[in-house]
Design a protein around this motif. Structure first.
Motif, PDB file in Angstrom:
ATOM      1  N   ARG A 137       0.887  -1.314  -0.063  1.00 22.30           N
ATOM      2  CA  ARG A 137      -0.171   0.051  -0.006  1.00 22.30           C
ATOM      3  C   ARG A 137       0.812   1.300   0.151  1.00 22.30           C
ATOM      4  NH1 ARG A 137      -5.970   0.180   0.939  1.00 22.30           N
ATOM      5  NH2 ARG A 137      -6.658  -1.899   0.294  1.00 22.30           N
ATOM      6  N   TYR A 138       0.575   2.065  -0.795  1.00 21.74           N
ATOM      7  CA  TYR A 138       1.173   3.386  -0.743  1.00 21.74           C
ATOM      8  C   TYR A 138       1.032   4.150   0.369  1.00 21.74           C
ATOM      9  CZ  TYR A 138       1.794   8.571  -2.141  1.00 21.74           C
ATOM     10  OH  TYR A 138       2.226   9.947  -2.038  1.00 21.74           O
ATOM     11  N   GLU A 139      -0.173   4.119   0.853  1.00 24.36           N
ATOM     12  CA  GLU A 139      -0.291   4.697   2.198  1.00 24.36           C
ATOM     13  C   GLU A 139       0.630   4.317   3.302  1.00 24.36           C
ATOM     14  OE1 GLU A 139      -4.404   4.699   0.151  1.00 24.36           O
ATOM     15  OE2 GLU A 139      -2.579   3.120   0.637  1.00 24.36           O
ATOM     16  N   THR A 140       0.770   3.060   3.361  1.00 30.82           N
ATOM     17  CA  THR A 140       1.885   2.495   4.615  1.00 30.82           C
ATOM     18  C   THR A 140       3.213   3.032   4.098  1.00 30.82           C
ATOM     19  OG1 THR A 140       0.350   0.632   4.691  1.00 30.82           O
ATOM     20  CG2 THR A 140       2.444   0.363   5.594  1.00 30.82           C
ATOM     21  N   LEU A 141       3.636   2.888   2.908  1.00 32.79           N
ATOM     22  CA  LEU A 141       4.991   3.451   2.367  1.00 32.79           C
ATOM     23  C   LEU A 141       5.051   4.896   2.975  1.00 32.79           C
ATOM     24  CD1 LEU A 141       5.989   2.014  -0.940  1.00 32.79           C
ATOM     25  CD2 LEU A 141       6.433   1.190   1.330  1.00 32.79           C
ATOM     26  N   VAL A 142       4.174   5.784   2.599  1.00 32.94           N
ATOM     27  CA  VAL A 142       4.120   7.186   3.112  1.00 32.94           C
ATOM     28  C   VAL A 142       4.209   7.472   4.574  1.00 32.94           C
ATOM     29  CG1 VAL A 142       2.955   9.435   3.182  1.00 32.94           C
ATOM     30  CG2 VAL A 142       3.107   8.165   1.003  1.00 32.94           C
ATOM     31  N   GLY A 143       3.516   6.344   5.359  1.00 30.51           N
ATOM     32  CA  GLY A 143       3.648   6.444   6.861  1.00 30.51           C
ATOM     33  C   GLY A 143       5.238   6.283   7.318  1.00 30.51           C
ATOM     34  N   ALA A 144       5.868   5.366   6.660  1.00 27.18           N
ATOM     35  CA  ALA A 144       7.018   4.796   7.265  1.00 27.18           C
ATOM     36  C   ALA A 144       7.958   5.998   6.907  1.00 27.18           C
ATOM     37  CB  ALA A 144       7.426   3.401   6.484  1.00 27.18           C
ATOM     38  N   LEU A 145       7.691   6.672   5.575  1.00 28.50           N
ATOM     39  CA  LEU A 145       8.671   7.560   5.263  1.00 28.50           C
ATOM     40  C   LEU A 145       8.534   8.820   6.144  1.00 28.50           C
ATOM     41  CD1 LEU A 145      10.500   8.794   3.249  1.00 28.50           C
ATOM     42  CD2 LEU A 145       8.510   9.457   1.575  1.00 28.50           C
ATOM     43  N   LEU A 146       7.493   9.118   6.215  1.00 31.44           N
ATOM     44  CA  LEU A 146       7.139  10.458   7.271  1.00 31.44           C
ATOM     45  C   LEU A 146       7.636  10.211   8.611  1.00 31.44           C
ATOM     46  CD1 LEU A 146       3.786  11.719   5.904  1.00 31.44           C
ATOM     47  CD2 LEU A 146       5.847  12.224   5.258  1.00 31.44           C
ATOM     48  N   ASP A 147       7.519   8.917   9.211  1.00 34.56           N
ATOM     49  CA  ASP A 147       8.188   8.629  10.543  1.00 34.56           C
ATOM     50  C   ASP A 147       9.533   8.879  10.400  1.00 34.56           C
ATOM     51  OD1 ASP A 147       5.699   8.124  11.519  1.00 34.56           O
ATOM     52  OD2 ASP A 147       5.802   5.994  11.341  1.00 34.56           O
ATOM     53  N   ASP A 148      10.079   8.432   9.375  1.00 34.75           N
ATOM     54  CA  ASP A 148      11.771   8.555   9.214  1.00 34.75           C
ATOM     55  C   ASP A 148      12.166  10.006   9.142  1.00 34.75           C
ATOM     56  OD1 ASP A 148      12.066   5.929   9.703  1.00 34.75           O
ATOM     57  OD2 ASP A 148      12.213   5.347   7.553  1.00 34.75           O
ATOM     58  N   LEU A 149      11.498  10.801   8.243  1.00 37.28           N
ATOM     59  CA  LEU A 149      11.791  12.102   8.065  1.00 37.28           C
ATOM     60  C   LEU A 149      11.311  13.120   9.305  1.00 37.28           C
ATOM     61  CD1 LEU A 149      10.403  12.782   4.528  1.00 37.28           C
ATOM     62  CD2 LEU A 149      12.690  12.525   5.133  1.00 37.28           C
ATOM     63  N   ALA A 150      10.459  12.439  10.376  1.00 37.50           N
ATOM     64  CA  ALA A 150      10.229  13.235  11.630  1.00 37.50           C
ATOM     65  C   ALA A 150      11.552  13.017  12.435  1.00 37.50           C
ATOM     66  CB  ALA A 150       9.163  12.660  11.982  1.00 37.50           C
ATOM     67  N   GLN A 151      12.411  12.214  12.258  1.00 36.41           N
ATOM     68  CA  GLN A 151      13.544  12.120  13.172  1.00 36.41           C
ATOM     69  C   GLN A 151      14.333  13.226  13.141  1.00 36.41           C
ATOM     70  OE1 GLN A 151      15.529   8.389  12.666  1.00 36.41           O
ATOM     71  NE2 GLN A 151      13.560   7.204  13.087  1.00 36.41           N
ATOM     72  N   ALA A 152      14.775  13.997  13.935  1.00 37.95           N
ATOM     73  CA  ALA A 152      15.614  15.358  13.893  1.00 37.95           C
ATOM     74  C   ALA A 152      16.958  15.002  13.341  1.00 37.95           C
ATOM     75  CB  ALA A 152      15.614  15.934  15.209  1.00 37.95           C
ATOM     76  N   ALA A 202       6.907  13.030 -11.311  1.00 43.66           N
ATOM     77  CA  ALA A 202       6.401  14.589 -10.685  1.00 43.66           C
ATOM     78  C   ALA A 202       4.958  14.200  -9.873  1.00 43.66           C
ATOM     79  CB  ALA A 202       5.949  15.496 -11.822  1.00 43.66           C
ATOM     80  N   ALA A 203       4.017  13.268 -10.340  1.00 44.20           N
ATOM     81  CA  ALA A 203       3.093  12.945  -9.627  1.00 44.20           C
ATOM     82  C   ALA A 203       3.269  12.475  -8.029  1.00 44.20           C
ATOM     83  CB  ALA A 203       2.131  11.981 -10.392  1.00 44.20           C
ATOM     84  N   VAL A 204       4.316  11.670  -7.745  1.00 47.00           N
ATOM     85  CA  VAL A 204       4.496  11.267  -6.515  1.00 47.00           C
ATOM     86  C   VAL A 204       5.084  12.178  -5.689  1.00 47.00           C
ATOM     87  CG1 VAL A 204       5.923   9.598  -5.315  1.00 47.00           C
ATOM     88  CG2 VAL A 204       4.735   8.718  -7.415  1.00 47.00           C
ATOM     89  N   ARG A 205       5.954  13.239  -6.156  1.00 53.12           N
ATOM     90  CA  ARG A 205       6.563  14.094  -5.710  1.00 53.12           C
ATOM     91  C   ARG A 205       5.555  15.257  -5.097  1.00 53.12           C
ATOM     92  NH1 ARG A 205      10.716  18.784  -7.721  1.00 53.12           N
ATOM     93  NH2 ARG A 205      10.325  20.400  -6.397  1.00 53.12           N
ATOM     94  N   ARG A 206       4.520  15.377  -5.882  1.00 50.26           N
ATOM     95  CA  ARG A 206       3.512  16.347  -5.573  1.00 50.26           C
ATOM     96  C   ARG A 206       2.441  15.814  -4.444  1.00 50.26           C
ATOM     97  NH1 ARG A 206       1.768  21.088  -4.401  1.00 50.26           N
ATOM     98  NH2 ARG A 206      -0.383  21.749  -5.146  1.00 50.26           N
ATOM     99  N   ARG A 207       2.255  14.438  -4.500  1.00 49.22           N
ATOM    100  CA  ARG A 207       1.558  13.972  -3.533  1.00 49.22           C
ATOM    101  C   ARG A 207       2.098  13.825  -2.326  1.00 49.22           C
ATOM    102  NH1 ARG A 207      -2.828   9.977  -3.100  1.00 49.22           N
ATOM    103  NH2 ARG A 207      -3.658  11.214  -5.052  1.00 49.22           N
ATOM    104  N   LEU A 208       3.448  13.483  -2.221  1.00 52.86           N
ATOM    105  CA  LEU A 208       4.313  13.408  -1.112  1.00 52.86           C
ATOM    106  C   LEU A 208       4.361  14.805  -0.468  1.00 52.86           C
ATOM    107  CD1 LEU A 208       7.393  11.097  -1.789  1.00 52.86           C
ATOM    108  CD2 LEU A 208       5.635  10.834  -0.087  1.00 52.86           C
ATOM    109  N   GLU A 209       4.476  16.018  -1.103  1.00 51.27           N
ATOM    110  CA  GLU A 209       4.543  17.369  -0.738  1.00 51.27           C
ATOM    111  C   GLU A 209       3.194  17.436   0.000  1.00 51.27           C
ATOM    112  OE1 GLU A 209       7.249  19.697  -4.099  1.00 51.27           O
ATOM    113  OE2 GLU A 209       5.026  19.692  -4.205  1.00 51.27           O
ATOM    114  N   LEU A 210       2.022  17.161  -0.533  1.00 49.19           N
ATOM    115  CA  LEU A 210       0.852  17.328   0.320  1.00 49.19           C
ATOM    116  C   LEU A 210       0.661  16.431   1.520  1.00 49.19           C
ATOM    117  CD1 LEU A 210      -1.622  17.293  -2.934  1.00 49.19           C
ATOM    118  CD2 LEU A 210      -0.852  19.314  -1.690  1.00 49.19           C
ATOM    119  N   ASP A 211       1.075  15.253   1.391  1.00 44.95           N
ATOM    120  CA  ASP A 211       1.178  14.327   2.568  1.00 44.95           C
ATOM    121  C   ASP A 211       2.123  14.864   3.832  1.00 44.95           C
ATOM    122  OD1 ASP A 211      -0.470  12.454   1.445  1.00 44.95           O
ATOM    123  OD2 ASP A 211       1.067  11.342   0.601  1.00 44.95           O
ATOM    124  N   ILE A 212       3.061  15.467   3.404  1.00 40.34           N
ATOM    125  CA  ILE A 212       4.094  15.844   4.359  1.00 40.34           C
ATOM    126  C   ILE A 212       3.466  17.026   5.034  1.00 40.34           C
ATOM    127  CG2 ILE A 212       6.309  17.004   4.712  1.00 40.34           C
ATOM    128  CD1 ILE A 212       7.572  15.269   2.776  1.00 40.34           C
TER     129      ILE A 212
END
Length: 762
Positions: free
Chosen positions: A9-24, A39-49
């Protein structure tokens, strides 16, 4: 360290990515790199972040090849742009293939020489583009071949294997001939690049920096690593494919950088031994069937590319310090769509479930035309919006096989409902090629074709309808209507200016725009009913203040005629760049409302000019070649489409990998997926393929699988299944046929008769 995270699932991958990016990070002022596939995935990630953190900042999105090139440049001197990129390599190939010197090795190939002798400039450029693409594939998938060619050897068996690996066997005479001229061309490219280095080098020094980096990486000291200023970590998100070379570079960098790979995996089971049913039967007949099994037939047929990618990822990372984790989620919907997705996830047949689904989830509509498909889609979307209160237009993706052809039909079906009407569905078409969507680019490409075509009166009027041109020449809609009437009365039919007679008995061409304007000027200067002047009969039209409009129209025709005459002359890349930039300034208004369109065209011109001058700076090029090159520079596939807050119409590939509650596939006619396109006959990779290669047919099958898995609640498929002339049945795309066959077999039961299976399919 190398970290791999898998999910279906894309949503699960995004959650794992955002958890890692949240680390200082240790340095909060340094942007963290995130590698995206489109470019589509980039735009969606920008919105998710932004949705989680309130803002998307301090994240540096990029593409894998460009990012790796930048990291290699930290320890090895590399040019700003890779000379081996296809858009630059094509011009070296074009110039080399244009040389008719019989002493050149590639001119010794009878097949190649026969083609080049009969080819014009456009055909030579098309061949050069294909050759550059094939060499680029060799660079990333067959580096051992290029190393063998560099040493003057052959990739085919002619002796003992050496350090470059085993040789190929079973090559035909045509394949050996193709290898000889490609190897000679490659050595010539390396020699040119070595000579362009500015000091005494051998062709070995001109090898792609990626190979030199891998050879020298083990000997780098801490000082060199510190000077490289590599980031602490990099996140590689949901790339559908990665060549072995890029994976090897990531593995090497993982010794000093935390490399995090977030990978889409449609199946949570070990499915590397899954093969198609036909392959199982072939192995069984040959007595070689061992551990292979079918698993899920759709996954086995459509997922070969993902399977090879994941398997290669495991093999190339098993020797590196790595960690693998995963999180897989089933689709809870009680529908056939969910049943298929869950069957692929668990590697089991849908018939093995406790009960068959009660909801369809998958709809296949047989229509008589593409416009009818859009009308059916419009009605179904209205029904779904009425059925599901929480369904938003942004939850719907419509992927079209031929977006350029469907664009006007989409506007006709979805854009004619009045504003405020409850039946109006907000929509957006995204990912149209800029050469078609950008009016400035479209006009410039039309004008570059003037040496090869005749201009009709409708063409001139359509050019003046483009806002940037109309404002530049001061011709508004009302004035254009008057000008159109004048030209019709004066007999303007075709051609800008009359050509000089080529013989004594050849008359001067009439009914050109210059001829019509002359008659209009005479009609303005002379009283009504005046006598003919030389060969022109005055025409009444412009009078009084209209004379200014006549002057503007005349200036536009003169400018276009002058540009057409300039395009008829072959020029160097610098000359073409100067001419096209001057034309943009002269013929198009530079106001704020047109700034974006003009900037996109200028950027494409700059990129094309830089690439041409790098490989063919002194070559005289015709307008036809420049037109093709400019089209390719404008239609850079990296731009693609992006999701919008409405029903999004895109091409099949633009929004690949993004999830939507409703996914609609239009134009799924016979010959679409997989397409009828084939590899070039001189492509040795296609003739001698191996696991992990990116083959077009496997890629298109995997694309269909990705679109099926991206749908969360509904999958809508429509195709032209009946002739609009005689109602004769027409087949769907092969992959739609396979999906229907599978669903019919599952719903009818394993022991069902052919008639029962056919009934279930209907």
């Amino acid at each position: 360290m190398l970290q791999l995270f898998y999910s279906n699932r894309y949503e699960t991958l995004v959650g794992a990515l955002l958890d890692d990016l949240a680390q200082a990070p240790s340095d909060p002022w340094t942007a963290r790199p995130v590698i995206v596939p489109s470019a589509a995935v980039r735009r969606r990630l920008e919105l998710d972040i932004a949705a989680r953190q309130g803002i998307c900042a301090n994240v540096n999105f990029g593409y894998l090849a460009q990012w790796l090139w930048a990291q290699i440049g930290g320890v090895i001197e590399v040019p700003k742009h890779s000379p081996f990129a296809p858009d630059r390599l094509v011009w070296r190939c074009y110039r080399l293939l244009d040389d008719t010197d019989e002493a050149l090795p590639w001119n010794a190939s009878p097949r190649l020489r026969t083609y080049l002798d009969a080819a014009d400039a456009s055909m030579r450029y098309e061949l050069a583009r294909r050759v550059a693409t094939v060499l680029d594939h060799y660079l990333t998938y067959r580096p051992e071949w290029l190393l063998q060619w560099q040493k003057g050897g052959s990739i085919f068996a002619s002796g003992a294997a050496d350090e470059t690996g085993p040789r190929l066997t079973g090559a035909s005479d045509a394949a050996r001939e193709d290898e000889r001229w490609q190897a000679a061309l490659w050595r010539a490219v390396l020699a040119e690049l070595a000579q362009a280095g500015g000091h005494a080098q051998t062709s070995a020094a001109a090898l792609p920096p990626a190979y030199r980096f891998l050879d020298e990486f083990g000997s780098l000291d801490l000082e060199a690593i510190s000077n490289a200023r590599w980031p602490e970590a990099v996140s590689v998100f949901a790339l559908p494919t990665m060549p072995p070379l890029h994976i090897a570079l990531l593995r090497a960098l993982s010794r000093w950088i935390d490399v995090r790979l977030y990978v889409m995996n449609p199946c949570r089971e070990f499915w590397f031994d899954v093969v198609s049913e036909g392959r199982v039967q072939a192995l069984d007949a040959a007595g070689q069937l061992d551990y292979q099994e079918v698993g899920h037939p759709l996954l086995a047929e459509w997922g070969r590319q993902t399977q090879a990618q994941l398997h290669m990822l495991h093999e190339l990372t098993e020797s590196a310090a790595s960690a693998e984790t995963g999180d897989f989620t089933e689709n809870p919907e009680p529908s056939w769509l969910a049943a298929v997705q869950n069957g692929i996830l668990d590697l089991r047949n849908e018939a093995d479930a406790d009960e068959l689904p009660i909801e369809r989830g998958i709809e296949v509509h047989v229509c008589h035309s593409l416009s009818r498909q859009l009308e059916v889609l419009h009605d179904r979307l209205l029904g779904w919006f009425d059925e599901f209160d929480d369904l938003q237009p942004s939850d719907v993706l419509v992927a079209v096989s031929d977006l350029a052809a469907a664009g006007p039909l989409i506007d006709a079906v979805f854009g004619t409902t009045p504003a405020g009407d409850t039946r109006r569905i907000p929509y957006r078409i995204t990912g149209l090629p800029p050469s078609q969507a950008n009016p400035v680019a479209r006009l410039l490409l039309d004008w570059l074709a003037l040496p090869e075509r005749s201009v009709g009166a409708p063409d001139l009027i359509e050019w003046l309808r483009v806002d940037a041109v109309a404002v530049r020449y001061g011709i508004d809609a009302n004035s254009l209507e008057a000008a159109q009437e004048w030209l019709a009365a004066a007999g303007a039919r075709r051609g800008l200016a009359p050509l000089e007679p080529v013989g004594e008995h050849v008359p001067v061409a009439r009914h050109t725009f210059a001829d019509a304007l002359t008659r209009l000027y005479l009609g303005y200067a002379m009283p009504a009913g005046g006598e003919p002047v030389d060969a022109w009969l005055p025409v009444e039209g412009a009078d009084g203040s209209d004379a200014e409009l006549l002057g503007r129209l005349s200036r536009f025709v003169d400018d276009i005629d002058r540009f057409a005459a300039s395009c008829a002359i072959e020029r160097t890349p610098a000359g073409w760049s100067q001419l096209l930039l001057e034309t943009l300034g002269e013929c198009f208004d530079g106001g704020v409302e047109f700034a974006d369109s003009l900037a996109d065209v200028r950027d494409a011109l700059d990129a094309m000019s830089a690439a041409m001058q790098a490989g063919a700076h002194d070559v005289l090029l015709p307008a036809s070649v420049v037109r093709t090159a400019l089209t390719e520079a404008l239609d850079d596939p990296a731009r693609g489409g992006v999701p919008w807050g409405s029903v999004t119409f895109s091409s099949l590939t633009s929004l690949r990998g993004l999830p939507f509650r409703v996914v609609c596939l239009l134009g799924m006619d016979d010959g679409v997926l997989p397409s009828l396109a084939r590899a070039d006959e001189f492509d040795l990779m296609a003739a001698f393929g191996k696991a992990g290669d990116r083959q077009r047919r496997d890629d298109e099958r995997n694309l269909f699988l990705d679109l099926l898995l991206a749908a969360r609640e509904r999958l809508f498929i429509a195709y032209t299944g009946r002739s609009i002339r005689d109602n004769a049945p027409l087949p769907p795309a092969a992959l739609v046929d396979e999906l229907l066959d599978h669903l019919a077999q599952v719903s009818a039961g394993e022991d069902a008769s052919p008639a029962e299976v056919d009934s279930a399919r209907r």
